[in-house]
Write an enzyme that holds these catalytic residues in place. Structure first.
Site, mmCIF file in Angstrom:
data_model
loop_
_atom_site.group_PDB
_atom_site.id
_atom_site.type_symbol
_atom_site.label_atom_id
_atom_site.label_comp_id
_atom_site.label_asym_id
_atom_site.label_seq_id
_atom_site.Cartn_x
_atom_site.Cartn_y
_atom_site.Cartn_z
ATOM 1 N N ASP A 242 14.082 29.594 -48.158
ATOM 2 C CA ASP A 242 13.729 30.263 -49.421
ATOM 3 C C ASP A 242 12.882 29.310 -50.248
ATOM 4 O O ASP A 242 12.226 28.436 -49.691
ATOM 5 C CB ASP A 242 14.989 30.722 -50.157
ATOM 6 C CG ASP A 242 14.752 31.979 -50.996
ATOM 7 O OD1 ASP A 242 13.842 31.951 -51.828
ATOM 8 O OD2 ASP A 242 15.475 32.973 -50.824
ATOM 9 N N HIS A 265 9.562 29.225 -49.223
ATOM 10 C CA HIS A 265 8.844 30.238 -50.003
ATOM 11 C C HIS A 265 8.048 29.641 -51.151
ATOM 12 O O HIS A 265 7.701 30.328 -52.097
ATOM 13 C CB HIS A 265 9.826 31.289 -50.529
ATOM 14 C CG HIS A 265 10.450 32.121 -49.451
ATOM 15 N ND1 HIS A 265 11.307 33.175 -49.708
ATOM 16 C CD2 HIS A 265 10.363 32.045 -48.091
ATOM 17 C CE1 HIS A 265 11.704 33.710 -48.554
ATOM 18 N NE2 HIS A 265 11.151 33.040 -47.572
#
Length: 421
Positions: A242, A265
């Protein structure tokens, strides 16, 4: 003003480091009954050592909780509560020294509290310095499945919302209301969810960390912060499933420097404005960072229906290696679980600068400024050169409801006034 603050913080670090070994009182967890074989629960021994340290009223030196090398300590979810006693709190930095290995339980019989908001938490501890060469292992793939099984039947009987609440638990290491915090040197791996949380803290220096989790591990943010100010993150490697760093509502004066991110991310502002919430973020500055194989790089994400602002944000001197979305503002963010509805209200995004981007994009769409009807104001692009990972393809930019300027930017951004190219 911020430079003065961080100069003062660095001086405090130097002063505290000089004090180590000069009047330092050490509380070794082994002396309080910790076994360190990776099998026996050492939680109570750690708490006993912490209570002794925290209640120690020393006139000089720095009390230190020591976790020795060569051992593996098994901990259940645990909270180290402050404030701690100290004659000179403003100069005596309480330390949490890690040289060994700390692990979470990895079977359903061992894990006794999936409802905890974190695995290891520090609350209300000012002037905390957590450092060392040790390893903090959340054993995430096993722990996450354990807790999912525990709460799956609850979800079936009641609501998805309850399961969603539980899915945010088990952040590995969390600091709440810990002003003038220092965190450095450690390796953090395989958290069940986020690796490091910073909440309601003022004055944080994080450096020289190595954070790692598999690329396909969900919600394993590297560093996640909320309602915190004067945070400096530097010289670290973060590879997760993430956000490498997530800056949430209530954050201001955040400096992120020399971070190698990937996979992950990206370094994200948001998400902001969920469920109509009022959120603010300002003075976020990301410099000299690289993004390798990331889903995003420089990202701002807000929900429809929220209010507030994200402003005075900069990403400068950024290196991209096969990033999928190098530059993205998404004011229609939806995590796929919620029933995301169209709304006429949104946070105001303004005064955002992207400067010195060089590298490659996996997708041909290298820049996406997808702003709401309220618009993104004063977006500046300067010296941007993002090419396709595929030499036979050309990158392009998409933008909606965006105003600002660009200098020497490729790909061309149609919403911005062009000054050079």
């Amino acid at each position: 003003m911020q430079d003065v603050y961080f100069s003062f913080l660095i001086l405090c670090i130097a002063a505290s480091s000089f004090g180590i070994g000069h009047g330092q009182k050490v509380f070794n967890v082994v002396d309080f009954g910790a076994i360190g074989d990776g099998q026996i629960d050492d939680t109570n021994a750690f708490l006993s050592a912490w209570q002794a340290l925290c209640g120690d009223d020393v006139a000089q030196g720095t009390p230190s909780l020591q976790i020795p090398e060569g051992k593996t300590f098994l901990l259940q979810p645990v909270k180290f509560q402050g404030p701690c006693k100290s004659v000179f709190v403003h100069v005596q930095v309480k330390t949490f020294q890690v040289q060994g290995k700390i692990i979470a339980p990895n079977t359903i019989e061992e894990w006794n509290n999936c409802q905890a908001d974190y695995w290891i938490g520090f609350v209300g501890v000012a002037n905390l310095n957590m450092y060392g060469s040790g390893l903090i292992d959340g054993q995430g793939s096993k722990a996450e499945h354990i807790c999912f099984r525990i709460f799956y039947t609850v979800e079936v009987s009641f609501s998805v919302k309850l399961l969603k609440k539980q899915s945010r638990t088990l952040q590995a290491l969390n600091f709440e209301k810990c002003d003038d915090l220092q965190l450095s040197g450690l390796t953090h791996v395989d958290s069940p969810k986020g690796h490091i949380g910073i909440t309601d803290c003022n004055g944080v220096l994080i450096s020289n960390l190595n954070i790692a989790a598999p690329e396909n591990s969900p919600n394993t943010d590297g560093i996640d912060m909320a309602r915190s100010t004067n945070v400096h993150i530097q010289d670290s490697m973060i590879a997760t499933g993430d956000d490498c760093v997530a800056i949430n509502g209530g954050c201001s004066y955040i400096n992120i420097t020399n971070i190698a991110c990937g996979p992950g991310h990206g370094i994200s502002v948001g998400s902001l404005g969920k469920d109509g919430q009022y959120d603010t973020v300002e003075e976020v500055h990301v410099r000299n960072c690289s993004f390798t194989g990331t889903q995003n790089a420089a990202r701002i994400k807000t929900w429809q229906g929220g209010s507030g602002y994200a402003r005075k944000i900069s990403y400068e001197q950024i290196t991209l290696v096969a990033s999928k979305n190098p530059i993205i503002i998404d004011q229609y963010y939806c995590d796929g679980v919620n029933n995301c509805r169209n709304s006429s209200t949104a946070l105001q995004v303004s005064d955002v600068t992207y400067s010195g981007f060089q590298g490659t994009s996996v997708d041909e769409e290298a820049i996406r400024l997808d702003c709401s009807d309220r618009g993104c104001i004063n977006i500046v692009m300067d010296n941007i050169n993002i090419t396709s990972l595929d030499p036979g393809k050309t990158t392009y930019a998409y933008c909606e409801h965006t105003s600002g300027t660009s200098w020497f930017t490729a790909p061309y951004v149609p919403c911005l006034s062009v000054s050079g190219y």
